[in-house]
Design an enzyme around this catalytic site. Structure first.
Site, short mmCIF file in Angstrom:
data_model
loop_
_atom_site.label_atom_id
_atom_site.label_comp_id
_atom_site.label_asym_id
_atom_site.label_seq_id
_atom_site.Cartn_x
_atom_site.Cartn_y
_atom_site.Cartn_z
N GLU A 500 61.13 8.10 -31.00
CA GLU A 500 61.68 8.38 -32.34
C GLU A 500 61.21 9.75 -32.82
OE1 GLU A 500 60.25 4.84 -34.27
OE2 GLU A 500 61.28 3.66 -32.73
N SER A 530 64.22 1.98 -31.97
CA SER A 530 64.57 0.88 -31.09
C SER A 530 63.52 0.80 -29.99
CB SER A 530 65.96 1.23 -30.51
OG SER A 530 66.36 0.36 -29.54
N GLU A 531 62.35 0.26 -30.38
CA GLU A 531 61.20 0.31 -29.46
C GLU A 531 61.49 -0.41 -28.15
OE1 GLU A 531 60.94 -0.13 -32.71
OE2 GLU A 531 59.75 1.62 -33.29
N ASP A 556 51.21 -0.54 -33.87
CA ASP A 556 51.69 -1.81 -34.43
C ASP A 556 53.14 -2.10 -34.03
OD1 ASP A 556 49.57 -2.02 -37.12
OD2 ASP A 556 49.95 -0.09 -36.17
N HIS A 598 50.54 -0.55 -39.95
CA HIS A 598 50.58 0.76 -39.30
C HIS A 598 49.21 1.21 -38.80
CE1 HIS A 598 54.61 1.24 -40.92
NE2 HIS A 598 54.73 2.43 -40.38
#
Ligand SMILES: Cc1ncc(C[n+]2csc(CCOP(=O)(O)OP(=O)(O)O)c2C)c(N)n1
Ligand SMILES: [Mg+2]
Length: 822
Positions: A500, A530-531, A556, A598
């Site tokens: 990203e 879109s991990e 995370d 996070h």
């Protein structure tokens, strides 16, 4: 975002409507007579033959599972067998036109697809090529078995090879295609273009897209087919794979020959069911999976539904869809209607569907119907079809006999070589570049603005008098990572990086600043948020032969790609019997300051999974050296970085960070401060708080602490730590992961066992609290602080004169917290 694309508010706010084109459904209407000009008699009979092979193969497995014998031969197969009786026409139609260079990926129910694609490849390879493949695969082991006492043609031999290799794999024999380590749900054979099948429903959805990315970026021939079940359309990785494959940038930003869509077909094998859940009418709302294409991009993914009960309808669709792929208009979505007559698995009691329904589909059986239509169209006679059946039954019976004979087809001998599986977990190779050609770059490295900027920096944190240079002047940790990465981009033409906001932004933490100028889009780009597909596509890219650096912005977010990181990335090298390599360096940034979602350190989760190398360097010297090692290797590496210290300079390595190339081996902890009274072993950025603690210990309590930076979690060499403990007799282990279930505890246990005789007290673990990570302003109550080290040493190891603890490290408190689960 690229500045070249102006987002005009006037245009964006104009009214209008989105329109959709009709999606064709079962439009194929040709008769055999009409198709005679496209298919010879031999072609028609090959289609029939290939369907019969799958039917008989699956029938054999069904009989073995349900009755314990086939053709009078007894055999017990305790493992899985997800059969596709009824789906043969769909598989053969899908594979018939594919070339050897076209790759297929599949699911837990892919025996039929393996055989169909394998038979298709055998028919297309000339004898010399086919022999070459068979002679070279596992040094000809399978070929020797199937060619013994056999005098038929090379193609016949190829058929035996395919059936035997698949069956031996299903039966977990070392002579199987993946040495028996893949098994029924994961079997594959890359020389025929059969890529991994996946027992995780929808698991191939993003991996296959990565294979298509590999083909595109490296200008390789062929396309990729992702065989996906209808129920898998609900799975995250499939949706993420679809959206990744359909990114606008392929058309709008990639340049020259790279411009255009990905060569991938999502082939939805719509057998109308998951296991027992009916997709149309119960568990999904799409009515027909083809509809999904309309939501993905303006081309609607060229979606179409075809009748997979007629192999010719599927072949016709593939001929048309190939043209779309060759015109660089992919991705394509094809729904292939089919029906699974067999149970989901042999234990399936069909409690979810009626006998009438199964009978109705069986009445339309694709093999029978196709055979009848061939006879009706005078392509052949019943006797020809009967001949095919008896030939297939014979060959399957003989391959079955060979594959269950323990002398001919032994299992991996885990008694004489108990470490064999372990030896396959990592490939441990050292490879400069995955392919030998000139890397595509925009300018010589020396002209890169970031390289020029870094060349003016001080490569040590301190000047000759020990005074720190200004932050801006110091060569920072992010520079160390950058230097290793850009160096590899100029060495390895296959290397790509994405994640990203990687490109114009330079990565969320500016590690990549400068790469945008150096690299064309197709080597360095922004992914969707879109991990799963970031990691999944990287896996597909690597298993085809490329090297890749995917990036996860915050630790995370690993949860979003849990399957890819835990089930796919670590397992495919070993599950392939070491046929595949996995040169993926997954950069993961560990956050702070951003609260509970996070700022968590999940290094322990990753270290727990066999098959991943894990490191967490926290100095510029270590970061560059370990990144170089990661990028030189062929194993998956999860490369943790800490957001607390991206700008830190080199405080330890004499002479600062070398300008040239060097590697730091994985697994070697490093003594960052020498001492003799207590050892502090740290993971990650906790190192700097440990060093502060060491200073306090020295100044206030006259205690000299040796501080060791673990640098890697997997692998890990304990020798240096044991040496230290021999000297100090005491050890405290710390990191920012919350302590329960953490890798810190693993270190403590091993050190207890390995250095018990030298220890004055049990190893003490100081991790974060077992809470949510609170807001930045409250973080000092959560992450280990320098004073916590002193408190823990005072209470658990050796009393420090005059010390009053701020933290409660008493046994009672430990018990209380554990009782409460906090
Ligand atoms: C992630 C995951 N969830 C559940 C399962 C259990 N499971 C195996 S096959 C299957 C049904 C899959 O349906 P579909 O994708 O349509 O493929 P089909 O079995 O019909 O070929 C399920 C739920 C699994 N293997 N993986
Ligand atoms: Mg299904």
């Amino acid at each position: 975002m690229p500045k070249s694309q102006f987002l005009d508010p006037i245009k964006a706010r104009q009214s209008g409507e989105l329109t959709f084109k009709p999606i064709p459904v079962n439009q194929y209407k040709k008769s055999i007579a009409q198709e005679k000009k496209n298919f010879s008699t031999e072609d028609f009979l090959r289609i029939y033959h290939d369907m019969v092979v799958i039917r008989e193969f699956e029938t054999m497995l069904n009989l073995i599972k349900t009755t314990g014998e086939y053709s009078g031969i007894k055999y017990d197969h305790p493992g899985p067998a997800h059969l596709s009786i009824g789906q043969e026409a769909a598989a053969v139609g899908m594979a018939y036109t594919l070339t050897v260079e076209d790759f297929i990926f599949g699911s837990h129910r892919s025996h039929g697809e393996i055989l169909a694609k394998g038979l298709s490849a055998i028919s297309k390879l000339d004898d010399a090529q086919l022999m070459h493949i068979m002679e070279n695969f596992f040094d000809g082991t399978i070929l020797k078995i199937v060619s013994k006492d056999f005098n038929g043609s090379v193609k016949e031999l190829g058929r035996r090879f395919l059936l035997y290799g698949t069956l031996a794999e299903i039966f977990a024999r070392e002579t199987g295609f993946n040495k028996g380590l893949g098994g029924s749900m994961h079997a594959f054979f890359t020389p025929f273009g059969v890529y991994p099948n996946n027992a995780i429903v929808g698991g191939s959805g993003d991996i296959a897209v990565g294979a298509a990315l590999y083909k595109k970026v490296n200008s390789k021939p062929g396309m990729v087919v992702a065989n996906i079940g209808d129920a898998s359309m609900a799975c995250g990785p499939v949706w993420e794979g679809l959206t990744f494959a359909a990114m606008d940038q392929f058309e709008q930003l990639w340049e020259g020959a790279m411009k255009g869509g990905l060569p991938v077909i999502f082939n939805i094998m719509n057998n109308l069911y998951g296991m027992g859940g009916q997709t149309c009418g119960e568990t999904m709302g799409y009515g027909s999976p083809a509809r999904i294409g309309a939501g993905v991009n303006p081309a609607q993914m060229h979606a179409e539904k075809v009748d997979g009960y007629n192999p010719l309808a599927v072949i016709d669709a593939y001929k048309r869809k190939r043209k779309i792929i060759e015109d660089k208009q992919g991705p394509v979505l094809l729904e292939v209607l089919t029906y699974r007559v067999s149970g989901h698995s042999p234990s399936d009691s069909s409690s979810y569907r009626s006998k009438e329904e199964i009978d109705a589909w069986q009445k339309q059986d694709s093999i029978e119907a196709f055979g009848m239509s061939l006879i009706d169209a005078k392509v052949c006679k019943q006797a020809d079809l009967d001949g095919i059946w008896s030939d297939v039954k014979n060959i399957i019976r003989s391959m079955f006999t060979l594959s269950i004979d323990v002398k001919i087809s032994p299992r991996m001998d885990i008694h004489t070589r108990p470490e064999q599986i372990g030896e396959m977990i990592f490939s441990n190779e050292s490879v400069d570049k995955m392919e030998d050609r000139t890397p595509e770059v925009n300018h010589p490295m020396a002209e890169n603005p970031r390289v020029i900027q870094i060349s003016k920096k001080e490569r040590s944190a301190f000047d000759a008098d020990g005074k720190p240079f200004s932050k801006m002047k110091q060569f920072q940790l992010r520079d160390g990572i950058f230097e290793a990465v850009i160096d590899r981009f100029y060495k390895d033409p296959t290397l790509i990086a994405y994640g990203e906001d990687n490109r114009d932004w330079g990565g969320a933490f500016a590690v990549y600043r400068g790469l945008t100028e150096a690299l064309p889009y197709h080597r360095f780009f922004n992914s969707p948020i879109s991990e799963a597909s970031i990691v999944g596509t990287a896996i597909g890219y690597a298993m085809c032969g490329g090297r890749v650096i995917p990036e996860i912005m915050y630790c995370d977010f690993l949860g979003r790609c849990g399957d890819e990181v835990f089930n796919q990335l670590p397992k495919w090298q070993a599950m392939s019997g070491n046929v595949l390599k996995m040169p993926v360096v997954l950069r993961v940034s560990v956050g702070s300051k951003y609260g509970a979602q996070h700022s968590q350190d999940w290094t322990s989760l990753v270290a727990h999974i066999p098959g991943l190398k894990v490191c967490f360097p926290v100095t510029p010297y270590d970061a560059k050296g370990l990144m170089n090692s990661a990028l030189q290797g062929t194993d998956p590496v999860v490369f943790f970085e800490s957001q607390r210290i991206y700008e830190i300079g080199e405080q330890f390595h004499k002479g600062g960070v070398p300008e040239g190339y060097y590697e730091i081996p994985f697994g070697e902890p490093d003594v960052k401060r020498e001492g003799k009274d207590v050892t502090i072993l740290t993971i990650g950025a906790t190192l700097y708080r440990a060093l502060e603690a060491a200073k306090i210990l020295e100044e206030k309590y006259g205690m000299s602490a040796e501080v060791i930076d673990a640098r890697s979690l997997v692998p890990f060499n304990y020798e240096k730590v044991i040496e230290s403990v021999k000297k100090t007799g005491r050890i405290l282990i710390s990191g920012d992961a919350n302590s329960r279930g953490s890798f810190l505890n693993d270190l403590a246990r091993n050190i207890t066992e390995l250095a018990f005789d030298y220890l004055d007290a049990p190893p003490v673990v100081v991790g974060s609290r077992n809470w949510i990570t609170p807001a930045y302003e409250l973080e000092e109550a959560f992450f280990p602080q320098p004073e916590w080290f002193i408190d823990a040493i005072h209470e658990k190891i050796v009393p420090l004169k005059g010390h009053v603890s701020g933290q409660n490290y008493s046994d009672l408190e430990q018990i209380r917290r554990n009782k409460l689960g906090i």
